[in-house]
Design a protein around this motif. Structure first.
Motif, PDB file in Angstrom:
ATOM      1  N   MET A   1       0.844  -1.187   0.000  1.00 37.62           N
ATOM      2  CA  MET A   1       0.000   0.000   0.000  1.00 37.62           C
ATOM      3  C   MET A   1       0.886   1.246   0.000  1.00 37.62           C
ATOM      4  N   ASN A   2       0.548   2.215  -0.840  1.00 39.83           N
ATOM      5  CA  ASN A   2       1.279   3.480  -0.871  1.00 39.83           C
ATOM      6  C   ASN A   2       0.482   4.538  -0.115  1.00 39.83           C
ATOM      7  N   ILE A   3       1.096   5.091   0.911  1.00 41.57           N
ATOM      8  CA  ILE A   3       0.431   6.009   1.833  1.00 41.57           C
ATOM      9  C   ILE A   3       0.996   7.406   1.647  1.00 41.57           C
ATOM     10  N   ALA A   4       0.113   8.366   1.424  1.00 42.25           N
ATOM     11  CA  ALA A   4       0.512   9.772   1.349  1.00 42.25           C
ATOM     12  C   ALA A   4       0.172  10.433   2.677  1.00 42.25           C
ATOM     13  N   GLN A   5       1.192  10.754   3.448  1.00 42.02           N
ATOM     14  CA  GLN A   5       0.965  11.398   4.747  1.00 42.02           C
ATOM     15  C   GLN A   5       1.271  12.885   4.622  1.00 42.02           C
ATOM     16  N   PHE A   6       0.321  13.710   5.018  1.00 40.01           N
ATOM     17  CA  PHE A   6       0.476  15.164   4.950  1.00 40.01           C
ATOM     18  C   PHE A   6       0.540  15.740   6.357  1.00 40.01           C
ATOM     19  N   ILE A   7       1.506  16.621   6.570  1.00 45.11           N
ATOM     20  CA  ILE A   7       1.655  17.275   7.865  1.00 45.11           C
ATOM     21  C   ILE A   7       2.413  18.579   7.654  1.00 45.11           C
ATOM     22  N   SER A   8       2.087  19.599   8.425  1.00 41.19           N
ATOM     23  CA  SER A   8       2.691  20.920   8.223  1.00 41.19           C
ATOM     24  C   SER A   8       4.195  20.913   8.467  1.00 41.19           C
ATOM     25  N   HIS A   9       4.634  20.302   9.559  1.00 43.35           N
ATOM     26  CA  HIS A   9       6.054  20.144   9.871  1.00 43.35           C
ATOM     27  C   HIS A   9       6.321  18.663  10.103  1.00 43.35           C
ATOM     28  N   PHE A  10       7.488  18.203   9.674  1.00 43.87           N
ATOM     29  CA  PHE A  10       7.879  16.814   9.897  1.00 43.87           C
ATOM     30  C   PHE A  10       9.356  16.822  10.258  1.00 43.87           C
ATOM     31  N   PRO A  11       9.739  16.157  11.339  1.00 49.57           N
ATOM     32  CA  PRO A  11      11.122  16.271  11.818  1.00 49.57           C
ATOM     33  C   PRO A  11      12.166  15.892  10.767  1.00 49.57           C
ATOM     34  N   TYR A  12      13.220  16.699  10.703  1.00 47.19           N
ATOM     35  CA  TYR A  12      14.405  16.351   9.925  1.00 47.19           C
ATOM     36  C   TYR A  12      15.187  15.273  10.679  1.00 47.19           C
ATOM     37  N   PRO A  13      16.086  14.552   9.990  1.00 41.13           N
ATOM     38  CA  PRO A  13      16.888  13.536  10.688  1.00 41.13           C
ATOM     39  C   PRO A  13      17.673  14.096  11.877  1.00 41.13           C
ATOM     40  N   ASP A  14      18.153  15.345  11.751  1.00 38.98           N
ATOM     41  CA  ASP A  14      18.906  15.958  12.851  1.00 38.98           C
ATOM     42  C   ASP A  14      18.082  17.029  13.565  1.00 38.98           C
ATOM     43  N   GLN A  15      16.761  16.850  13.563  1.00 36.13           N
ATOM     44  CA  GLN A  15      15.850  17.864  14.089  1.00 36.13           C
ATOM     45  C   GLN A  15      16.212  18.329  15.492  1.00 36.13           C
ATOM     46  N   PHE A  16      16.587  17.406  16.351  1.00 35.40           N
ATOM     47  CA  PHE A  16      16.746  17.748  17.761  1.00 35.40           C
ATOM     48  C   PHE A  16      18.202  17.916  18.182  1.00 35.40           C
ATOM     49  N   GLU A  17      19.096  17.930  17.184  1.00 38.97           N
ATOM     50  CA  GLU A  17      20.493  18.246  17.457  1.00 38.97           C
ATOM     51  C   GLU A  17      20.903  19.561  16.807  1.00 38.97           C
ATOM     52  N   ASN A  18      20.128  20.008  15.841  1.00 42.03           N
ATOM     53  CA  ASN A  18      20.462  21.194  15.061  1.00 42.03           C
ATOM     54  C   ASN A  18      19.793  22.430  15.676  1.00 42.03           C
ATOM     55  N   PRO A  19      20.572  23.356  16.233  1.00 37.22           N
ATOM     56  CA  PRO A  19      19.974  24.535  16.891  1.00 37.22           C
ATOM     57  C   PRO A  19      19.069  25.344  15.972  1.00 37.22           C
ATOM     58  N   ARG A  20      19.437  25.427  14.692  1.00 37.08           N
ATOM     59  CA  ARG A  20      18.600  26.193  13.774  1.00 37.08           C
ATOM     60  C   ARG A  20      17.225  25.547  13.617  1.00 37.08           C
ATOM     61  N   LEU A  21      17.188  24.224  13.473  1.00 42.19           N
ATOM     62  CA  LEU A  21      15.907  23.541  13.324  1.00 42.19           C
ATOM     63  C   LEU A  21      15.076  23.650  14.595  1.00 42.19           C
ATOM     64  N   ILE A  22      15.716  23.515  15.738  1.00 41.16           N
ATOM     65  CA  ILE A  22      15.002  23.643  17.010  1.00 41.16           C
ATOM     66  C   ILE A  22      14.352  25.019  17.114  1.00 41.16           C
ATOM     67  N   ARG A  23      15.068  26.043  16.642  1.00 45.01           N
ATOM     68  CA  ARG A  23      14.569  27.419  16.746  1.00 45.01           C
ATOM     69  C   ARG A  23      13.552  27.755  15.657  1.00 45.01           C
ATOM     70  N   ASP A  24      13.828  27.342  14.411  1.00 42.28           N
ATOM     71  CA  ASP A  24      13.066  27.838  13.266  1.00 42.28           C
ATOM     72  C   ASP A  24      12.067  26.850  12.680  1.00 42.28           C
ATOM     73  N   TYR A  25      12.084  25.604  13.140  1.00 48.69           N
ATOM     74  CA  TYR A  25      11.199  24.590  12.549  1.00 48.69           C
ATOM     75  C   TYR A  25      10.666  23.738  13.701  1.00 48.69           C
ATOM     76  N   VAL A  26       9.646  24.259  14.349  1.00 52.93           N
ATOM     77  CA  VAL A  26       9.182  23.676  15.605  1.00 52.93           C
ATOM     78  C   VAL A  26       8.484  22.336  15.362  1.00 52.93           C
ATOM     79  N   CYS A  27       8.964  21.319  16.043  1.00 52.91           N
ATOM     80  CA  CYS A  27       8.331  19.999  16.032  1.00 52.91           C
ATOM     81  C   CYS A  27       8.143  19.556  17.475  1.00 52.91           C
ATOM     82  N   SER A  28       6.900  19.286  17.843  1.00 53.91           N
ATOM     83  CA  SER A  28       6.625  18.855  19.214  1.00 53.91           C
ATOM     84  C   SER A  28       5.908  17.511  19.189  1.00 53.91           C
ATOM     85  N   GLY A  29       5.000  17.282  20.144  1.00 54.51           N
ATOM     86  CA  GLY A  29       4.433  15.953  20.313  1.00 54.51           C
ATOM     87  C   GLY A  29       3.728  15.393  19.089  1.00 54.51           C
TER      88      GLY A  29
END
Length: 402
Positions: free
Chosen positions: A1-29
């Motif tokens: 099955m091919n699934i198209a998932q849509f979401i406004s923000h989706f974590p980058y691989p280094d989302q929680f280590e990269n200060p710029r992403l933490i500041r400018d691309y908010v991803c929470s629960g």
């Protein structure tokens, strides 16, 4: 099955280590939950395509943990939400999708998923992560954005979905949107990867690694510093806690627009030296140290539309003794006196009583720790993926979109 998932923000691989992403691309629960679900759907041999925004003006295509992530250029932002106009038309180039799944956190992803499902005539599934109310703070643009979302867009989206997913049965029954569509709503709780939330370190060793006091009581909060999280209530409760345990320390792990307001409140209450602002911690290994260090994990949320904060599962997995607002939506995980201590929502005195009851009763603290850890074992992302797969198959068997 091919699934198209849509979401406004989706974590980058280094989302929680990269200060710029933490500041400018908010991803929470909600974003973390969407990521974990997508990974586990890919492990079931589905083709998972995630359509989302980028942190800047560049498009990109990533392959991560079996997922294909399509990021579309962001041209501006409203509040902390990136606005990517190309998210509305770019995904239409992908024609092999079987089903559309919107992870509804903020509107851009939902609007794009709704458009794709309508144009491509695909079944639409929407997971509701708890966006329910007009929160009157931030810029005028943000307030208007939230007002229109809460009062018009969410119901418009849900009415057109073939299936809706709530992250807890209590939330489904209380949601002003979902209760209108109970005939097509199912409850699939969030999960947790228990192996990530393990550590051989003792509480003392974890505190040493974080430079926290060795013997003083540590009360921990993990979450966004925004009004509905009730951190101001927790600070007020700490006045009494410190009255009985003068060396007690409140550790706040999170960021948000209330940061300065809360710092002022702490000073006004004479708690400046007893409150530690640690900022956002996304790295799981680092976060585990904070959970391990805590004598009490406080969850003082004041909004009864908090769906299912991941902090409840994370704290349970680490065996934290928790003092938690008595919100109905939390009852999927918290049983008063068994897996946590329930306190009256929005009441600093009740929160103080809950914290003090745990600090003053080692037997209770140990019992809560043991049962919370056992309880967390009931929730897994693999199970969430299997249940979500069943929803997809029912929608496809029904013959496509409504």
């Amino acid at each position: 099955m091919n699934i198209a998932q849509f979401i406004s923000h989706f974590p980058y691989p280094d989302q929680f280590e990269n200060p710029r992403l933490i500041r400018d691309y908010v991803c929470s629960g909600g974003e973390i939950a969407a990521y974990k679900l997508a990974v586990n759907l890919a492990r079931l041999d589905h083709g998972v395509h995630v359509f989302t925004s980028s942190v800047d003006g560049r498009e990109s295509l990533e392959t991560v943990e079996g997922m294909t992530i399509h990021r579309y250029a962001s041209l501006t932002e409203v509040g902390t939400t990136r606005i990517s106009p190309a998210l509305l038309w770019g995904p239409l180039r992908e024609k092999g999708m079987d089903i559309v799944h919107v992870q509804h956190t903020t509107p851009p992803g939902g609007a794009a998923g709704l458009a794709y499902a309508g144009i491509r005539r695909k079944p639409l599934v929407v997971t509701h992560h708890g966006f329910e109310r007009f929160e009157n703070y931030g810029t005028l643009a943000r307030r208007l954005f939230v007002f229109l979302t809460a009062n018009f867009f969410v119901d418009f989206l849900f009415a057109r979905a073939d299936a809706l997913i709530a992250v807890s049965p209590f939330f489904a029954s209380r949601s002003r949107y979902l209760k209108k569509y109970m005939d097509k709503t199912v409850s699939i709780p969030n999960g947790i990867d228990l192996e990530e939330y393990q550590t051989p370190l003792t509480a003392r060793e974890a505190r040493s690694a974080l430079s926290l006091p060795d013997a003083a009581p540590v009360i921990l909060f993990v979450g966004s510093l925004i009004p509905r999280k009730g951190v101001d209530v927790l600070l007020a409760a700490m006045s009494r806690v410190v009255g009985e345990y003068p060396d007690a320390e409140l550790v706040l792990v999170g960021q948000g627009l209330m940061r300065e307001q809360l710092a002022r409140q702490a000073e006004e209450l004479g708690l400046g030296a007893r409150v530690r602002f640690c900022g956002f911690i996304g790295d799981v290994a680092q976060k585990v140290l904070y959970y391990r260090s805590a004598d009490v994990l406080a969850v003082p949320s004041v909004d009864d539309m908090e769906a299912f904060p991941l902090v409840l599962l994370e704290g349970s997995a680490l065996g934290c003794a928790m003092a938690v607002s008595d919100l109905e939506t939390f009852r999927i995980l918290i049983r008063d006196g068994e897996t946590g201590v329930s306190v009256k929502t929005g009441d600093p005195e009740s929160m103080a009583n809950g914290i003090l009851s745990i600090l003053g009763n080692p037997e209770l603290r140990n019992r809560l720790s043991t049962t919370a850890r056992e309880n967390a074992g009931r929730f897994s992302w693999k199970q969430a993926a299997l249940e979500t797969e069943k929803v997809y198959r029912r929608c496809l068997a029904a013959g496509g979109p409504r």
